[in-house]
Design a protein around this motif. Structure first.
Motif, PDB file in Angstrom:
ATOM      1  N   SER A 227     -17.990   1.639   4.862  1.00  0.00           N
ATOM      2  CA  SER A 227     -18.761   1.234   5.700  1.00  0.00           C
ATOM      3  C   SER A 227     -19.678   1.102   5.017  1.00  0.00           C
ATOM      4  CB  SER A 227     -18.139   1.541   7.149  1.00  0.00           C
ATOM      5  OG  SER A 227     -17.518   1.322   7.961  1.00  0.00           O
ATOM      6  N   ASP A 228     -20.880   0.304   4.807  1.00  0.00           N
ATOM      7  CA  ASP A 228     -22.367   0.603   4.484  1.00  0.00           C
ATOM      8  C   ASP A 228     -23.191   1.466   5.650  1.00  0.00           C
ATOM      9  OD1 ASP A 228     -25.097   1.094   3.871  1.00  0.00           O
ATOM     10  OD2 ASP A 228     -24.921  -1.331   2.360  1.00  0.00           O
ATOM     11  N   PRO A 229     -23.377   3.079   5.837  1.00  0.00           N
ATOM     12  CA  PRO A 229     -24.272   3.883   6.161  1.00  0.00           C
ATOM     13  C   PRO A 229     -25.199   3.225   7.211  1.00  0.00           C
ATOM     14  CG  PRO A 229     -24.304   4.705   4.275  1.00  0.00           C
ATOM     15  CD  PRO A 229     -23.487   3.529   4.558  1.00  0.00           C
ATOM     16  N   ALA A 230     -25.884   1.948   5.800  1.00  0.00           N
ATOM     17  CA  ALA A 230     -27.171   1.792   6.624  1.00  0.00           C
ATOM     18  C   ALA A 230     -27.492   0.614   7.233  1.00  0.00           C
ATOM     19  CB  ALA A 230     -28.422   1.720   5.070  1.00  0.00           C
ATOM     20  N   ALA A 231     -26.074  -0.663   6.804  1.00  0.00           N
ATOM     21  CA  ALA A 231     -26.267  -1.616   7.408  1.00  0.00           C
ATOM     22  C   ALA A 231     -25.340  -1.397   8.450  1.00  0.00           C
ATOM     23  CB  ALA A 231     -26.118  -2.800   6.972  1.00  0.00           C
ATOM     24  N   GLY A 232     -24.719  -1.208   9.987  1.00  0.00           N
ATOM     25  CA  GLY A 232     -24.277  -1.741  11.073  1.00  0.00           C
ATOM     26  C   GLY A 232     -23.045  -2.911  10.718  1.00  0.00           C
TER      27      GLY A 232
ATOM     28  N   VAL B  92       0.535  -1.400   0.255  1.00  0.00           N
ATOM     29  CA  VAL B  92       0.227   0.115   0.081  1.00  0.00           C
ATOM     30  C   VAL B  92       1.175   1.149  -0.933  1.00  0.00           C
ATOM     31  CG1 VAL B  92      -1.658   1.281   1.163  1.00  0.00           C
ATOM     32  CG2 VAL B  92      -1.780  -0.913   1.250  1.00  0.00           C
ATOM     33  N   LEU B  93       0.924   2.207  -0.661  1.00  0.00           N
ATOM     34  CA  LEU B  93       1.435   2.949  -1.528  1.00  0.00           C
ATOM     35  C   LEU B  93       1.075   4.566  -0.646  1.00  0.00           C
ATOM     36  CD1 LEU B  93       3.326   2.439  -5.049  1.00  0.00           C
ATOM     37  CD2 LEU B  93       4.292   1.969  -2.483  1.00  0.00           C
ATOM     38  N   THR B  94      -0.209   4.650  -1.040  1.00  0.00           N
ATOM     39  CA  THR B  94      -0.976   5.892  -0.532  1.00  0.00           C
ATOM     40  C   THR B  94      -2.671   5.110   0.104  1.00  0.00           C
ATOM     41  OG1 THR B  94      -2.112   6.019  -2.488  1.00  0.00           O
ATOM     42  CG2 THR B  94      -0.256   6.646  -2.610  1.00  0.00           C
ATOM     43  N   GLU B  95      -2.454   6.302   1.233  1.00  0.00           N
ATOM     44  CA  GLU B  95      -4.145   6.360   2.132  1.00  0.00           C
ATOM     45  C   GLU B  95      -4.585   7.377   2.034  1.00  0.00           C
ATOM     46  OE1 GLU B  95      -4.689   4.814   6.533  1.00  0.00           O
ATOM     47  OE2 GLU B  95      -3.445   3.953   5.570  1.00  0.00           O
ATOM     48  N   ILE B  96      -5.585   7.132   1.403  1.00  0.00           N
ATOM     49  CA  ILE B  96      -6.712   8.331   1.598  1.00  0.00           C
ATOM     50  C   ILE B  96      -7.560   8.107   2.513  1.00  0.00           C
ATOM     51  CG2 ILE B  96      -8.209  10.432   0.131  1.00  0.00           C
ATOM     52  CD1 ILE B  96      -6.235   9.718  -2.109  1.00  0.00           C
ATOM     53  N   ASP B  97      -7.964   8.908   3.425  1.00  0.00           N
ATOM     54  CA  ASP B  97      -9.074   9.039   4.248  1.00  0.00           C
ATOM     55  C   ASP B  97      -9.925   9.927   4.278  1.00  0.00           C
ATOM     56  OD1 ASP B  97     -10.757   9.263   6.343  1.00  0.00           O
ATOM     57  OD2 ASP B  97      -9.394   8.365   8.128  1.00  0.00           O
ATOM     58  N   MET B  98     -11.329   9.825   3.104  1.00  0.00           N
ATOM     59  CA  MET B  98     -11.976  10.272   2.828  1.00  0.00           C
ATOM     60  C   MET B  98     -13.008  10.966   3.627  1.00  0.00           C
ATOM     61  SD  MET B  98     -11.976  10.194  -0.877  1.00  0.00           S
ATOM     62  CE  MET B  98     -13.665  11.403  -1.261  1.00  0.00           C
ATOM     63  N   ARG B  99     -13.501   9.671   4.710  1.00  0.00           N
ATOM     64  CA  ARG B  99     -14.130  10.599   5.707  1.00  0.00           C
ATOM     65  C   ARG B  99     -13.384  11.635   6.598  1.00  0.00           C
ATOM     66  NH1 ARG B  99     -16.525   7.438  11.176  1.00  0.00           N
ATOM     67  NH2 ARG B  99     -17.172   9.341  12.139  1.00  0.00           N
ATOM     68  N   ALA B 100     -12.135  11.668   6.612  1.00  0.00           N
ATOM     69  CA  ALA B 100     -11.514  12.582   7.301  1.00  0.00           C
ATOM     70  C   ALA B 100     -11.059  14.220   6.269  1.00  0.00           C
ATOM     71  CB  ALA B 100      -9.977  12.390   7.717  1.00  0.00           C
TER      72      ALA B 100
ATOM     73  N   LEU C 103     -13.079  15.091   4.209  1.00  0.00           N
ATOM     74  CA  LEU C 103     -14.007  16.003   3.967  1.00  0.00           C
ATOM     75  C   LEU C 103     -14.478  16.151   4.508  1.00  0.00           C
ATOM     76  CD1 LEU C 103     -15.856  13.715   1.137  1.00  0.00           C
ATOM     77  CD2 LEU C 103     -14.738  15.988   0.930  1.00  0.00           C
ATOM     78  N   LYS C 104     -13.943  16.273   5.897  1.00  0.00           N
ATOM     79  CA  LYS C 104     -14.319  16.743   7.410  1.00  0.00           C
ATOM     80  C   LYS C 104     -13.920  17.919   7.741  1.00  0.00           C
ATOM     81  CE  LYS C 104     -16.945  17.026  11.010  1.00  0.00           C
ATOM     82  NZ  LYS C 104     -18.239  17.400  11.091  1.00  0.00           N
ATOM     83  N   ALA C 105     -12.200  17.920   6.844  1.00  0.00           N
ATOM     84  CA  ALA C 105     -11.443  18.704   7.520  1.00  0.00           C
ATOM     85  C   ALA C 105     -11.481  20.076   6.556  1.00  0.00           C
ATOM     86  CB  ALA C 105     -10.355  18.315   7.513  1.00  0.00           C
ATOM     87  N   LYS C 106     -11.509  19.482   5.152  1.00  0.00           N
ATOM     88  CA  LYS C 106     -12.189  20.547   3.720  1.00  0.00           C
ATOM     89  C   LYS C 106     -12.956  21.386   4.228  1.00  0.00           C
ATOM     90  CE  LYS C 106      -7.735  20.042   2.822  1.00  0.00           C
ATOM     91  NZ  LYS C 106      -6.792  20.627   3.474  1.00  0.00           N
ATOM     92  N   LEU C 107     -14.528  20.497   3.897  1.00  0.00           N
ATOM     93  CA  LEU C 107     -15.848  20.579   4.132  1.00  0.00           C
ATOM     94  C   LEU C 107     -17.307  20.521   4.707  1.00  0.00           C
ATOM     95  CD1 LEU C 107     -16.147  19.395   0.201  1.00  0.00           C
ATOM     96  CD2 LEU C 107     -15.459  20.916   0.777  1.00  0.00           C
ATOM     97  N   ASP C 108     -16.063  20.315   5.625  1.00  0.00           N
ATOM     98  CA  ASP C 108     -17.114  19.961   7.200  1.00  0.00           C
ATOM     99  C   ASP C 108     -17.725  19.195   6.980  1.00  0.00           C
ATOM    100  OD1 ASP C 108     -17.631  20.272  10.021  1.00  0.00           O
ATOM    101  OD2 ASP C 108     -18.640  22.021  10.110  1.00  0.00           O
ATOM    102  N   VAL C 109     -18.330  18.112   5.879  1.00  0.00           N
ATOM    103  CA  VAL C 109     -19.107  16.651   5.753  1.00  0.00           C
ATOM    104  C   VAL C 109     -18.784  15.960   6.710  1.00  0.00           C
ATOM    105  CG1 VAL C 109     -19.758  15.972   3.441  1.00  0.00           C
ATOM    106  CG2 VAL C 109     -19.452  17.983   3.281  1.00  0.00           C
ATOM    107  N   ASP C 110     -20.367  15.192   7.228  1.00  0.00           N
ATOM    108  CA  ASP C 110     -19.664  14.433   7.234  1.00  0.00           C
ATOM    109  C   ASP C 110     -20.306  12.732   6.828  1.00  0.00           C
ATOM    110  OD1 ASP C 110     -18.940  14.632  10.385  1.00  0.00           O
ATOM    111  OD2 ASP C 110     -20.890  15.443  10.499  1.00  0.00           O
ATOM    112  N   MET C 111     -19.532  11.714   6.495  1.00  0.00           N
ATOM    113  CA  MET C 111     -19.650  10.558   6.236  1.00  0.00           C
ATOM    114  C   MET C 111     -19.698   9.651   6.874  1.00  0.00           C
ATOM    115  SD  MET C 111     -16.798  10.638   3.098  1.00  0.00           S
ATOM    116  CE  MET C 111     -17.943   9.093   2.249  1.00  0.00           C
ATOM    117  N   GLU C 112     -20.022   8.203   5.979  1.00  0.00           N
ATOM    118  CA  GLU C 112     -19.302   6.718   6.527  1.00  0.00           C
ATOM    119  C   GLU C 112     -17.647   6.584   6.465  1.00  0.00           C
ATOM    120  OE1 GLU C 112     -20.268   6.012   2.544  1.00  0.00           O
ATOM    121  OE2 GLU C 112     -21.067   7.402   3.926  1.00  0.00           O
ATOM    122  N   ASP C 113     -17.184   5.911   7.217  1.00  0.00           N
ATOM    123  CA  ASP C 113     -15.745   5.210   6.889  1.00  0.00           C
ATOM    124  C   ASP C 113     -15.369   4.723   5.403  1.00  0.00           C
ATOM    125  OD1 ASP C 113     -14.447   5.793   9.805  1.00  0.00           O
ATOM    126  OD2 ASP C 113     -15.944   4.016  10.472  1.00  0.00           O
ATOM    127  N   TYR C 114     -14.024   5.822   4.969  1.00  0.00           N
ATOM    128  CA  TYR C 114     -14.101   4.987   3.517  1.00  0.00           C
ATOM    129  C   TYR C 114     -12.991   5.465   3.523  1.00  0.00           C
ATOM    130  CZ  TYR C 114     -15.539   6.292  -1.201  1.00  0.00           C
ATOM    131  OH  TYR C 114     -15.458   5.516  -2.972  1.00  0.00           O
TER     132      TYR C 114
END
Length: 134
Positions: free
Chosen positions: A85-90, A31-39, A41-52
């Motif tokens: 993560s599937d936000p509709a199915a924990g 694994v050369l790169t890792e992008i935490d989309m959740r973190a 988008l929260k930091a840049k747009l103050d948008v919440d989303m599931e773990d991605y």
């Protein structure tokens, strides 16, 4: 042709990420790169989303073969693998890898077929092992 090779796991997000990294490593991918989309988008747009999480996986011998055939193929490397993560199915996590056959379709370069086939075989084995492990 499908865009992704995928499986669904009944486990925690952290466990799915750990199993995915291990499965990729067992198939010769680092694994050369890792992008935490959740973190991000929260930091840049103050948008919440599931773990991605987007993992940029690379198998150096395959990458070398591909760029030897077509230098522009680097635009499609590394192979992205998504753990989300599937936000509709924990407790449900989807793991998807880009289908390497897209390299051949996008470039129209038949010499990439063997590389894409081997990468696809390895990624399918990694994804399949996750289903076996859950």
């Amino acid at each position: 042709m499908n865009l992704a090779l995928s499986t669904t796991l009944q486990t925690s997000f952290a466990d799915a990420v750990e199993k995915t990294r291990k499965a990729l490593q067992e198939q010769g991918f680092g694994v050369l790169t890792e992008i935490d989309m959740r973190a991000t988008l929260k930091a840049k747009l103050d948008v919440d989303m599931e773990d991605y999480l987007i993992l940029g996986a690379c198998n150096p011998p395959l990458a070398h073969r591909a760029v030897t055939i077509d230098r522009q193929i680097g635009l499609l490397l590394p192979c992205n693998v998504i753990v989300r993560s599937d936000p509709a199915a924990g407790g449900t996590v989807t793991v998807e890898a880009m289908n390497p056959e897209l390299m051949v379709q996008v470039t129209g370069e038949p010499a990439l077929e063997a590389v894409a086939e081997e990468a696809g075989t390895r990624l399918r084995a990694a994804i399949a092992s996750l289903g076996d492990a859950s």
